[in-house]
Write a protein that holds these residues in place. Structure first.
Motif, PDB file in Angstrom:
ATOM      1  N   MET A  18       0.838  -1.268  -0.123  1.00  0.00           N
ATOM      2  CA  MET A  18       0.043   0.020  -0.123  1.00  0.00           C
ATOM      3  C   MET A  18       0.869   1.109  -0.156  1.00  0.00           C
ATOM      4  O   MET A  18       0.587   2.178  -1.111  1.00  0.00           O
ATOM      5  N   ILE A  19       1.876   1.274   0.920  1.00  0.00           N
ATOM      6  CA  ILE A  19       2.647   2.694   1.025  1.00  0.00           C
ATOM      7  C   ILE A  19       3.374   2.792  -0.058  1.00  0.00           C
ATOM      8  O   ILE A  19       3.566   3.702  -0.712  1.00  0.00           O
ATOM      9  N   ALA A  20       4.307   1.896  -0.233  1.00  0.00           N
ATOM     10  CA  ALA A  20       5.479   1.940  -1.363  1.00  0.00           C
ATOM     11  C   ALA A  20       5.067   2.277  -2.743  1.00  0.00           C
ATOM     12  O   ALA A  20       5.551   3.348  -3.277  1.00  0.00           O
ATOM     13  N   PRO A  21       3.644   1.554  -3.461  1.00  0.00           N
ATOM     14  CA  PRO A  21       3.203   2.032  -4.517  1.00  0.00           C
ATOM     15  C   PRO A  21       2.547   3.472  -4.583  1.00  0.00           C
ATOM     16  O   PRO A  21       2.763   4.077  -5.650  1.00  0.00           O
ATOM     17  N   GLN A  22       2.049   3.657  -3.554  1.00  0.00           N
ATOM     18  CA  GLN A  22       1.560   5.387  -3.350  1.00  0.00           C
ATOM     19  C   GLN A  22       2.646   6.155  -3.468  1.00  0.00           C
ATOM     20  O   GLN A  22       2.534   7.184  -4.294  1.00  0.00           O
ATOM     21  N   MET A  23       3.698   5.899  -2.662  1.00  0.00           N
ATOM     22  CA  MET A  23       4.799   7.026  -2.717  1.00  0.00           C
ATOM     23  C   MET A  23       5.351   7.031  -4.272  1.00  0.00           C
ATOM     24  O   MET A  23       5.891   7.938  -4.779  1.00  0.00           O
ATOM     25  N   LYS A  24       5.499   5.795  -5.056  1.00  0.00           N
ATOM     26  CA  LYS A  24       6.033   5.588  -6.504  1.00  0.00           C
ATOM     27  C   LYS A  24       5.172   6.445  -7.108  1.00  0.00           C
ATOM     28  O   LYS A  24       5.619   7.087  -8.039  1.00  0.00           O
TER      29      LYS A  24
END
Length: 93
Positions: A18-24
């Motif tokens: 959830m967090i890493a793809p949103q930051m990317k």
């Protein structure tokens, strides 16, 4: 130690899915907004089609010319996915 392991595992799953793809995605959108130039055909997130006629770096805005006239928008209001599909050349089979 075994009591903390499930919480660490849950946090790792949440981070990687959830967090890493949103930051990317946020980084890609920021790069897209920074690379906009005059003459680019764009579509805003509200669905307005137009062409960029002016960019203002002071307030991070741009002026888009539509069939109804010129409208000032924030750069973040431009849809990355829809605008990229407009500016890619059509391939013939």
């Amino acid at each position: 130690m075994m009591d903390i392991l499930p919480f660490v595992a849950m946090f790792a799953v949440v981070y990687f899915f959830m967090i890493a793809p949103q930051m990317k995605r946020a980084k890609q959108e920021k790069k897209f907004a920074a690379e906009l130039k005059r003459g680019d055909k764009v579509i805003t997130k509200s669905g307005i089609h137009g062409k960029i006629v002016d960019l203002n770096d002071k307030d991070n805005s741009c002026v888009i010319e539509t069939m109804a006239g010129k409208i000032k928008f924030e750069r973040v209001a431009i849809s990355m996915e829809a605008s990229k599909s407009l500016n890619t050349p059509a391939t013939t089979k």
